[in-house]
Design a protein around this motif. Structure first.
Motif, short mmCIF file in Angstrom:
data_model
loop_
_atom_site.label_atom_id
_atom_site.label_comp_id
_atom_site.label_asym_id
_atom_site.label_seq_id
_atom_site.Cartn_x
_atom_site.Cartn_y
_atom_site.Cartn_z
N VAL A 249 1.77 -0.98 8.48
CA VAL A 249 2.17 -1.88 7.62
C VAL A 249 3.20 -3.14 8.20
CG1 VAL A 249 2.87 -2.49 5.03
CG2 VAL A 249 1.62 -0.38 5.79
N ALA A 250 2.85 -4.17 7.85
CA ALA A 250 4.03 -5.27 8.03
C ALA A 250 4.16 -6.12 6.65
CB ALA A 250 3.30 -6.39 9.06
N VAL A 251 5.56 -6.11 6.58
CA VAL A 251 5.86 -6.99 5.36
C VAL A 251 6.97 -8.08 5.70
CG1 VAL A 251 6.92 -6.41 3.15
CG2 VAL A 251 5.99 -4.63 4.32
N SER A 252 6.81 -9.21 5.01
CA SER A 252 7.90 -10.18 5.00
C SER A 252 8.30 -10.93 3.64
CB SER A 252 7.30 -11.38 5.84
OG SER A 252 8.16 -12.48 6.07
N SER A 253 9.40 -11.22 3.52
CA SER A 253 9.86 -11.65 2.08
C SER A 253 10.57 -12.90 2.42
CB SER A 253 11.01 -10.52 1.67
OG SER A 253 11.60 -11.23 0.23
N LEU A 254 10.14 -13.87 1.90
CA LEU A 254 10.53 -15.32 1.83
C LEU A 254 10.87 -15.79 3.18
CD1 LEU A 254 12.40 -15.33 -1.46
CD2 LEU A 254 10.06 -16.08 -1.32
N ALA A 255 10.02 -15.72 4.24
CA ALA A 255 10.27 -16.13 5.52
C ALA A 255 9.35 -17.00 6.20
CB ALA A 255 10.58 -15.03 6.37
N PRO B 42 0.67 -1.33 0.11
CA PRO B 42 0.00 0.05 -0.03
C PRO B 42 0.93 1.16 0.02
CG PRO B 42 0.32 -0.88 2.17
CD PRO B 42 0.87 -1.79 1.27
N PRO B 43 0.22 2.59 -0.32
CA PRO B 43 0.98 3.53 0.02
C PRO B 43 1.74 3.71 1.22
CG PRO B 43 -0.87 4.11 -0.89
CD PRO B 43 -1.14 2.86 -0.58
N LEU B 44 3.17 3.96 1.25
CA LEU B 44 3.88 3.86 2.63
C LEU B 44 4.20 5.23 3.16
CD1 LEU B 44 6.47 0.98 1.81
CD2 LEU B 44 4.22 0.93 3.14
N ARG B 45 3.66 6.40 2.26
CA ARG B 45 4.13 7.62 2.96
C ARG B 45 3.68 7.93 4.31
NH1 ARG B 45 6.97 11.41 1.09
NH2 ARG B 45 6.81 10.56 -0.91
N GLY B 46 4.48 8.33 5.29
CA GLY B 46 4.12 8.54 6.46
C GLY B 46 3.78 7.26 7.45
N LYS B 47 3.91 6.16 7.00
CA LYS B 47 3.46 4.92 7.80
C LYS B 47 4.76 4.25 8.43
CE LYS B 47 -0.46 4.91 5.73
NZ LYS B 47 -1.87 5.14 6.39
N SER B 48 4.36 3.56 9.83
CA SER B 48 5.27 3.01 9.94
C SER B 48 5.21 1.45 9.72
CB SER B 48 4.85 2.84 11.82
OG SER B 48 3.60 2.31 12.03
N VAL B 49 6.29 0.85 9.38
CA VAL B 49 6.50 -0.36 8.81
C VAL B 49 7.29 -1.37 9.62
CG1 VAL B 49 7.48 -1.56 6.51
CG2 VAL B 49 6.31 0.89 6.61
N LEU B 50 6.86 -2.60 9.57
CA LEU B 50 7.54 -3.58 10.30
C LEU B 50 8.19 -4.66 9.20
CD1 LEU B 50 8.37 -5.49 12.74
CD2 LEU B 50 6.04 -6.21 12.96
N ASP B 51 9.27 -4.98 9.21
CA ASP B 51 10.00 -6.07 8.46
C ASP B 51 10.18 -7.10 8.97
OD1 ASP B 51 11.30 -7.18 6.48
OD2 ASP B 51 12.52 -5.74 5.59
N LEU B 52 9.42 -8.28 8.73
CA LEU B 52 9.57 -9.53 9.29
C LEU B 52 10.73 -10.29 8.62
CD1 LEU B 52 5.95 -10.09 9.99
CD2 LEU B 52 7.57 -9.71 11.68
N GLY B 53 11.83 -10.54 9.24
CA GLY B 53 12.86 -11.26 8.45
C GLY B 53 13.37 -10.47 7.48
N CYS B 54 14.08 -9.45 8.17
CA CYS B 54 14.64 -8.11 7.41
C CYS B 54 16.23 -8.42 6.74
CB CYS B 54 14.68 -6.96 8.38
SG CYS B 54 16.05 -7.02 9.69
N GLY B 55 16.63 -9.74 7.03
CA GLY B 55 17.72 -10.07 6.40
C GLY B 55 18.80 -8.75 6.70
N PHE B 56 19.71 -8.25 5.57
CA PHE B 56 20.57 -7.38 5.63
C PHE B 56 20.08 -6.01 5.55
CE2 PHE B 56 21.21 -7.74 1.16
CZ PHE B 56 21.00 -9.09 0.97
N GLY B 57 18.74 -5.81 5.49
CA GLY B 57 18.11 -4.61 5.77
C GLY B 57 17.87 -3.77 4.46
#
Length: 246
Positions: free
Chosen positions: A109-115, A39-54
């Motif tokens: 927003v929460a996001v997780s890539s291949l975890a 979704p649009p991320l402007r001004g949002k707090s985001v949680l990256d689950l399994g963020c790897g090297f960032g």
């Protein structure tokens, strides 16, 4: 969840070499598809689950996020993230992504890539993600495609005597742990059917907004001809879920 796999120095080095290859599947296919579903991320707090090297944490700032929290179980990954992608608006934590209540924080927003295919108790995990999202918050995640995780010995491509290639699917309706070889190590993942994934999301209080099984465009296949086989069996499944009221 698999513990400390990425803290194995040989595995970690092999993984870093894989991810730094400009023609890898993550860079050419999975990440573009994942970011297109955000979704649009402007001004949002985001949680990256399994963020790897960032790298993704920094990308979310570029997309307008006000702040990003990245968590990963691997000490090596977090150390690499703090070295490569340090920013005052990013906070990194070395922690299990099934223990989200310890953050004591709500996110847009929460996001997780291949975890998530490393998670054993998927229902409990989704409930934990839902509990740390604001009402109406969004969870976008990618995972290995269920057709990939289904075979107990790992994915296998076969060929007929005439040379026609096909994917050897087996075990799809037998969910559970899979121990497969990857990067010179044995890796434990968990197979779930489509119905199990979607029903778990509903039970946790999410509604499905979008689902993708991305395939490459002609330019991507030109860069990496091996990706032509994505049209026979996709590698990735991506979902965007919307959190309802608690």
């Amino acid at each position: 969840m698999q513990k400390n796999l990425y803290d194995d120095p040989i595995f970690f080095e092999n993984y870093m070499q894989l991810r730094e290859n400009p023609l890898n599947y993550n860079r050419l296919l999975e990440q573009p598809a994942l970011q297109a579903m955000l979704p649009p991320l402007r001004g949002k707090s985001v949680l990256d689950l399994g963020c790897g090297f960032g790298d993704a944490c920094r990308a979310y700032l570029t997309l307008g996020a006000a702040e990003v929290t990245g968590i990963d179980l691997s000490h090596r990954m977090i150390a690499e993230a703090e070295k490569r992608n340090a920013d005052a608006r990013i906070v990194y934590h070395c922690m299990d992504m099934t223990a989200l209540s310890a953050l004591d924080k709500m996110f847009d927003v929460a996001v997780s890539s291949l975890a998530v295919h490393y998670i054993e108790d998927f229902d409990a995990f989704l409930c934990a993600v839902r509990a740390c999202l604001q009402p109406g918050g969004v969870f976008v995640f990618s995972q290995e495609h269920p057709l990939t995780t289904a075979p107990s010995a790992g994915p296998q491509w076969m060929a007929t005597e005439a040379g026609a290639r096909y994917y050897a699917l087996s075990g799809y309706s037998r969910p559970g742990a899979r121990t497969v070889p990857w990067l010179d190590r044995s890796v434990q993942k968990y197979h779930r059917t489509f119905s199990q994934i979607l029903c778990a999301a509903r039970r946790a209080g999410f509604t499905l907004e979008e689902m993708q099984e991305p395939v490459p465009n002609a330019e991507t296949v030109r860069k990496n001809p091996r990706m032509e086989k994505e049209f026979d069996k996709p590698s990735f499944l991506l979902l965007r879920l919307r959190a309802g009221a608690v």
